[in-house]
Design an enzyme around this catalytic site. Sequence first.
Site, PDB file in Angstrom:
ATOM      1  N   ASP A 142       5.261  -4.810  -9.938  1.00  0.00           N
ATOM      2  CA  ASP A 142       4.352  -3.665  -9.858  1.00  0.00           C
ATOM      3  C   ASP A 142       3.572  -3.455 -11.152  1.00  0.00           C
ATOM      4  O   ASP A 142       2.358  -3.245 -11.124  1.00  0.00           O
ATOM      5  CB  ASP A 142       5.161  -2.403  -9.517  1.00  0.00           C
ATOM      6  CG  ASP A 142       4.294  -1.174  -9.374  1.00  0.00           C
ATOM      7  OD1 ASP A 142       3.913  -0.839  -8.246  1.00  0.00           O
ATOM      8  OD2 ASP A 142       3.979  -0.549 -10.415  1.00  0.00           O
ATOM      9  N   VAL A 170       2.249   0.935  -6.663  1.00  0.00           N
ATOM     10  CA  VAL A 170       1.671  -0.162  -5.888  1.00  0.00           C
ATOM     11  C   VAL A 170       2.693  -0.698  -4.895  1.00  0.00           C
ATOM     12  O   VAL A 170       2.361  -1.014  -3.744  1.00  0.00           O
ATOM     13  CB  VAL A 170       1.158  -1.278  -6.809  1.00  0.00           C
ATOM     14  CG1 VAL A 170       0.507  -2.387  -5.999  1.00  0.00           C
ATOM     15  CG2 VAL A 170       0.169  -0.724  -7.831  1.00  0.00           C
ATOM     16  N   ASP A 171       3.947  -0.810  -5.306  1.00  0.00           N
ATOM     17  CA  ASP A 171       4.995  -1.242  -4.390  1.00  0.00           C
ATOM     18  C   ASP A 171       5.123  -0.282  -3.205  1.00  0.00           C
ATOM     19  O   ASP A 171       5.267  -0.704  -2.055  1.00  0.00           O
ATOM     20  CB  ASP A 171       6.337  -1.319  -5.119  1.00  0.00           C
ATOM     21  CG  ASP A 171       6.555  -2.651  -5.816  1.00  0.00           C
ATOM     22  OD1 ASP A 171       5.955  -3.651  -5.393  1.00  0.00           O
ATOM     23  OD2 ASP A 171       7.319  -2.691  -6.790  1.00  0.00           O
ATOM     24  N   VAL A 172       5.104   1.014  -3.495  1.00  0.00           N
ATOM     25  CA  VAL A 172       5.225   2.002  -2.424  1.00  0.00           C
ATOM     26  C   VAL A 172       4.050   1.898  -1.455  1.00  0.00           C
ATOM     27  O   VAL A 172       4.225   1.905  -0.231  1.00  0.00           O
ATOM     28  CB  VAL A 172       5.317   3.427  -3.011  1.00  0.00           C
ATOM     29  CG1 VAL A 172       5.282   4.472  -1.901  1.00  0.00           C
ATOM     30  CG2 VAL A 172       6.595   3.585  -3.828  1.00  0.00           C
ATOM     31  N   GLY A 175       4.424  -1.110   0.684  1.00  0.00           N
ATOM     32  CA  GLY A 175       5.415  -0.864   1.724  1.00  0.00           C
ATOM     33  C   GLY A 175       4.846  -0.059   2.880  1.00  0.00           C
ATOM     34  O   GLY A 175       5.118  -0.341   4.055  1.00  0.00           O
TER      35      GLY A 175
END
Length: 369
Positions: A142, A170-172, A175
Site C-alpha cells: 500500500d 488503497v488496500d481497503v 478490497g
Amino acid sequence: MTTPGALNGIVVADFSRVLAGPYATMMLADLGAEVIKIERPGSGDDTRSWGPPFDSDGQATYFNAVNRNKRSVVLDLHSPDGVEQAREIVRGADIVVENFRTGTMERMGLGYADLVEHRPDVIYCAITGFGSGQGADLPGYDLLVQAVGGLMSVTGPHPGEPTKVGVALVDVLAGLHAATGILAALQHRNGTGQGQKIEVNLLSTLLSSLVNQASGYLGAGAVPGIMGNRHPSIAPYEVFSTADRPLVLAVGNDKQFRALCKALGAESLADSPDYADNTSRVANREALFTALTERLRTRGSDEWFTVLTAAGVPVGPINDISQAFELAKRLELDAVVDVPGSSAPQVANPIKMSATPVQYRSAPPRLGS
C-alpha cells in the site's frame, strides 16, 4: 442468525492475505457467504504477527480487523498434498480470491484457466499491485502505491512534505472494488450460468479513487500539489483555529457561506464581491482564511460546533478515534458490534439491509480453526 444472509449458500475459497483480499472476503462473509481462508503452516496470514497492539487473547488486532466470519484451513501449497487439498476446496467453491504475485496460482495448477475447465461457473478474483502485464513482478504494498500512484503528492502539511494517509487506504479501496466486481459477476452468473475472471490492481484502484484530482489532470492538464488541509476547488473548506482546539469548516455552497457569515456576525464578508461565489472565495482564500480565523478564535471549538451546526453550516471538531466512536454512539449509528467468540468488540459493517441483514457469526479464526 435466523435470517439468511444475501450470499447464503455461496462458498469462497480465500487464498488472500494481509488486507485488500481479506477485506473483500470479510465483506462477502458478513453478507452471508461461507469463507474458507487458506493459510500457510506455522505463521498463517502475515497480519497475525503485525502487532502491537494485541487483544486480550494475544491475537493481533490488525488481523482481527478483516477476518471475522471465516474458517481457517492450513495448507502447505509447496507440497503436492497441500495443493491437492486446495484443489478439492476450490472444486466446491463458487468464488476464488487470491492476491499472490501473478503466475503463482498458475504454477500450482490453481489459476483461472485450470479451474474453469472443471468449473465453468467459477468466479475468480485476482488482486495484484500493478496488474498482470509489465508490472506483474512489482511488489504491491500500500505505501508503495500511495507513493507512485500520486496520493502522497497531494497529501501532507506543506509542499515538499509528501505524507501517506494514516491507514492503508488503497488496500481497503481495492478490497471494496474487488467485492463489487465479485457481486456483479454473481449477478451475471445468475442469468447466464457463466463465471468469469476479475482482475483488480492497487494502482488502477488508486487512480480511479483520486476522482476530482485525476479528472482535473485528464480534463484540464492540472497537476495538483500538496495544499495541506485545503481543497483545490472549494473555500472555505479546511481547518481553522478556535479559542481552544481546531475545527473543520466544509462550506460547499453560497447558502452555507452566507449562513456561516451570519453566525459569525460577519455579514460583510458574504456581501463582499471578493467572496460572492465559490470561485471568488477560492481566488481570495488567504484573505478569507485570515478573516474567518479572527472571528473563530473568539470562542472554543465545542461552542462553535453547537452554534454553526444550528445555523446549518457543515462543521466539526477534529476528533481522535476514541472521540469518533463516541460520536457514532451519540448518533446511534451502531458502529460497534459484539461478535460471538471474540474477546473484544469489532467495528460493525456499515451496510444496513432490511431483508438480509449483515451477519456476525464468528470471531476471526485461530490458525487452522
